[in-house]
Design a protein around this motif. Structure first.
Motif, short mmCIF file in Angstrom:
data_model
loop_
_atom_site.label_atom_id
_atom_site.label_comp_id
_atom_site.label_asym_id
_atom_site.label_seq_id
_atom_site.Cartn_x
_atom_site.Cartn_y
_atom_site.Cartn_z
N ASN A 76 71.49 6.57 99.11
CA ASN A 76 72.63 6.69 99.55
C ASN A 76 73.38 7.67 98.78
O ASN A 76 74.29 8.63 99.09
N ASP A 77 73.46 7.58 97.38
CA ASP A 77 74.13 8.24 96.42
C ASP A 77 73.61 9.80 96.65
O ASP A 77 74.57 10.60 96.45
N HIS A 78 72.33 9.90 96.66
CA HIS A 78 71.76 11.13 96.76
C HIS A 78 72.41 12.00 98.02
O HIS A 78 72.84 13.42 97.74
N LEU A 79 72.44 11.28 99.05
CA LEU A 79 72.98 11.87 100.28
C LEU A 79 74.47 12.31 100.27
O LEU A 79 74.98 13.25 100.59
N TYR A 80 75.20 11.21 99.64
CA TYR A 80 76.63 11.48 99.25
C TYR A 80 76.70 12.92 98.59
O TYR A 80 77.40 13.59 98.70
N LEU A 81 75.88 12.80 97.40
CA LEU A 81 76.22 14.19 96.39
C LEU A 81 75.79 15.33 97.25
O LEU A 81 76.55 16.25 97.00
N GLN A 82 74.49 15.25 97.79
CA GLN A 82 74.36 16.57 98.74
C GLN A 82 75.47 16.89 99.69
O GLN A 82 75.68 18.20 99.54
N SER A 83 75.93 15.79 100.17
CA SER A 83 77.02 16.38 101.24
C SER A 83 78.22 16.83 100.67
O SER A 83 78.84 17.80 101.04
N ILE A 84 78.80 16.20 99.74
CA ILE A 84 80.09 16.49 99.19
C ILE A 84 79.77 17.75 98.16
O ILE A 84 80.64 18.57 98.38
N SER A 85 78.94 17.90 97.48
CA SER A 85 78.96 19.06 96.30
C SER A 85 78.81 20.23 97.36
O SER A 85 79.78 21.43 96.85
N ARG A 86 78.23 20.24 98.26
CA ARG A 86 78.08 21.61 98.95
C ARG A 86 79.25 21.78 99.75
O ARG A 86 79.81 23.05 99.88
N LYS A 87 79.88 20.78 100.23
CA LYS A 87 81.03 21.15 100.94
C LYS A 87 82.49 21.57 99.97
O LYS A 87 83.23 22.40 100.41
N VAL A 88 82.41 21.04 98.86
CA VAL A 88 83.52 21.53 98.05
C VAL A 88 83.08 22.72 97.16
O VAL A 88 83.89 23.17 96.34
N GLY A 89 81.83 23.29 97.46
CA GLY A 89 81.54 24.47 96.62
C GLY A 89 80.65 24.59 95.60
O GLY A 89 80.81 25.48 94.72
N ALA A 90 79.80 23.46 95.58
CA ALA A 90 78.71 23.36 94.43
C ALA A 90 77.41 23.90 94.84
O ALA A 90 77.10 23.45 96.08
#
Ligand code: MIC
Ligand code: SF4
Length: 650
Positions: A76-90
């Protein structure tokens, strides 16, 4: 006076304050780094700032710590990180791509830039001439949002390297030697800068071993110059255009200079259970070994693994030894595969682990009771391996492999194996398919964030109480690491659920059949009283995990009274509005016990910029004085009820 590399970079990045050792300064951050164990909180805090785009030049989100995936929480954490990081520009480095610091060194680190990362071993990038500093997730979130990073303008300890390492002596022995000189205590506010003719004989991964484990000194960071060796490494990573030359001026002055003659070094070990408990291998020789692991962000480069593979050729692992190898990155894994090293490991009986932190953070391979475990890692705090009373020795890969072959601790020079010459590759395998690009602003608009119910927003910090009226919940000794405050290993899956994770604060110190620390703290909180932690020297050493502040805060801890507090943990306490107080007279520590009732006029002292505060010990019918060592900005943070409320309210 000429400038050190450290001050050259600081001068280029200074936003606030004066470059004078001891002053608080604010610097501009070029790059940020997060890993999954600290990253979820960091991104949740970033979200709660209400900013939708990262402003730092470069941000990378790595997944490398919580890879065991017992139950859905880690994924769950991995998917959250994958989705949010790329969305905000990382950028996002997917699980399996490698340990954040190794991958960052290979693919992103740049000489002359600044980096802060929510992991204490972020200084690994200092090996390439980057000013790379570990920090709590909230400080990283602020830097992602474009804010300055605040630090104490450092004193610079120059480490003058002379000569060249002898065969079988490793760069790990340089940092172990330095730990024997400087220890893990008393180096707060310093940067270690390497210089001298010995530098050029070290490859970038060898330099990175020194800067990585420099974290154990408790310094702000460690750094090497950027020279021709740096240029060749960047060229071999197809990034030559990112090279700049960066050396200290010939008349640069250091606050202290330590000379290390590489010719004179011998293989060393950090014996149980502190990275500064340094003993020469010759004094340990002959002790039976039951486990050997090569890996972690300290020693898992191509050269580290190939030297071991070559030494192992045609041999087998000792029958009494469990032997495991965790290559630092997929690049390393692929390189040793092409060079035949992986096959040698497999044939010799190695357990091949994925490229991740793994046993270094207690994720599996906990040693059996009483067994000596030799590891090429950087930390051997008590119980970190997952075994209570563990006997973990930190050594070079060379000592690891020779001991894995013989079954006992041995100096690799003594077993008649010819020293393998491993050339640094002129071209590394570049395969960035596990590095996902940041989304464009248009793509980001329609992208959703995957947020499972196991991801709970972190609790909010509150203004410290006007009157500290509280109970001493625990009295601790010296060098309490954040591993003791907030255990990792199998508890890592609760990192994005503070109420659940908080149940395990000081878990290893709980007595069976007695109420746990968490239960006692919550009982005091329910009575509307403050929880207080009392500790000795170097409280909070080790990891950057802000959960070591966040979880106690959730349990109602309002103040920590200690003889000294380590840098990153101190910043984390302040960020979450827990007041750090330092005994003015260290002997007063002896007159406090668990369950004592303490009282003080807390908020007024912070607001009035008082440098000391009188604390009444009601139980002992006595008083004592504590120092309040805080900058104006830190007092403001506490007064605002923590960094997040301060940032949000402008
Ligand atoms: C560590 O080596 O202790 C860790 C695990 O990498 C930590 C980060 C964490 O606790 O998530 C660190 O070094 O900061
Ligand atoms: Fe991972 Fe260990 Fe390095 Fe921490 S020290 S980042 S747990 S490999």
């Amino acid at each position: 006076m000429g400038l050190s590399v450290t001050y050259k970079i600081l001068r280029e990045h200074l936003i606030e304050g004066e470059l004078k050792a001891g002053n608080e300064i604010g610097i501009k951050i070029d790059q940020t780094l997060t890993q999954d164990a600290t990253g979820t909180t960091c991104y949740l805090l970033f979200e709660s700032m209400g900013i939708d785009r990262i402003k730092a030049k470069l941000a990378v989100s790595y997944v490398d710590h919580n890879m065991a995936q017992f139950g859905p929480e880690n994924h769950n954490d991995h998917l959250y990180l994958q989705s949010i990081s790329r969305k905000v520009g990382a950028w996002h480095s997917r699980p399996g791509n490698g340990i954040c610091h190794q991958v960052n060194l290979e693919r992103f680190s740049r000489p002359g830039w600044t980096l802060i990362g929510s992991d204490s071993h972020t200084p690994t990038a200092g090996g390439i001439g980057m000013l790379a500093i570990g920090a709590g997730g909230l400080d990283v979130a602020v830097a992602m949002a474009g804010g300055a990073f605040y630090l104490t303008c450092p004193r610079v300890i120059g480490v003058h390297l002379k000569g060249k390492l002898k065969p079988w002596v490793s760069s790990k022995d340089i940092i172990l030697k330095l730990l024997s000189i400087l220890t893990t205590k008393g180096n707060v506010g310093c940067v270690v800068e390497y210089f001298g003719e010995g530098v050029k004989s070290l490859t970038i991964p060898q330099r990175a071993t020194c800067t990585n484990m420099g974290a154990e000194l408790g310094v702000t960071t460690s750094i090497f110059p950027s020279d021709e060796v740096t240029k060749s490494f960047l060229a071999a990573q197809s990034r030559e255009e990112q090279w700049i030359e960066l050396c200290a001026d010939s008349d640069a002055e250091y606050d202290r200079v330590i000379e290390i003659d590489l010719n004179e070094l011998e293989p060393l070990a950090a014996a149980p259970s502190s990275p500064d408990n340094i003993v020469p291998i010759k004094e340990l020789a002959g002790q039976k070994v039951g486990q050997v692991i090569i890996g972690s962000c300290t020693n898992s480069s191509y050269r580290d693994l190939m030297i071991c593979a070559k030494a192992l050729e045609g041999r087998t692992i000792h029958p009494d030894v469990e032997f495991a190898v965790a290559p630092g990155s997929r690049q390393v894994m692929e390189m040793i595969d092409r060079a035949g090293g992986l096959q040698t490991f497999i044939q010799a009986g190695a357990r091949i682990l994925e490229s991740a932190c793994g046993p270094c953070i207690g994720m599996g391979l906990s040693p059996a009771d009483g067994v000596i475990s030799l590891r090429s890692f950087n930390r051997n705090f008590p119980g970190r391996s997952g075994t209570k009373g563990d006997k973990v020795y930190l050594v070079s890969p060379e000592v690891c492999i020779s001991s894995a072959i013989t079954g006992e601790i041995v100096n690799p020079a003594d077993i008649g194996i010819e020293y393998p010459q491993i050339e640094e590759p002129s071209q590394f395998v570049i395969n960035d398919n596990m590095l996902q690009l940041p989304m464009t602003e248009t793509e980001a608009k329609s992208a959703t964030i995957i947020r499972a119910p196991s991801i709970v927003p972190p609790p909010l910090s509150e203004k410290p109480p006007a009157k500290l009226d509280g109970t001493v919940l625990i009295k601790l000794g010296d060098k309490i690491s954040t591993d003791i405050i907030m255990p990792a290993g199998s508890f890592l899956k609760y990192r994005s659920n503070v109420p659940e994770y908080a149940k395990y604060v000081f878990n290893s110190l709980n007595e069976p059949g007695e109420p746990s620390f968490a239960q006692r703290a919550l009982a005091i909180k329910e009575q509307n009283r403050a929880g207080i932690i009392v500790a000795g020297e170097s409280y909070g050493q080790g990891s950057s995990r802000e959960h070591a502040a966040l979880c106690p805060m959730y349990l109602g801890v309002k103040a920590v009274i200690a003889k000294s507090i380590e840098r990153i943990h101190l910043a984390n306490l302040i960020n979450f509005a827990i007041v750090p107080l330092i005994f003015a007279n260290p002997e007063d520590y002896d007159n406090i016990d668990r369950d004592d009732q303490l009282r003080a006029e807390l908020l007024k002292a912070i607001e009035n910029a008082d440098e000391t505060i009188e604390i009444e010990n009601i139980t002992k019918n006595s008083t004592f004085v504590c120092k309040i060592i805080l900058s104006q900005r830190q007092r403001k943070i506490l007064f605002a009820g923590g960094l997040l409320p301060m940032v949000k309210n402008g």
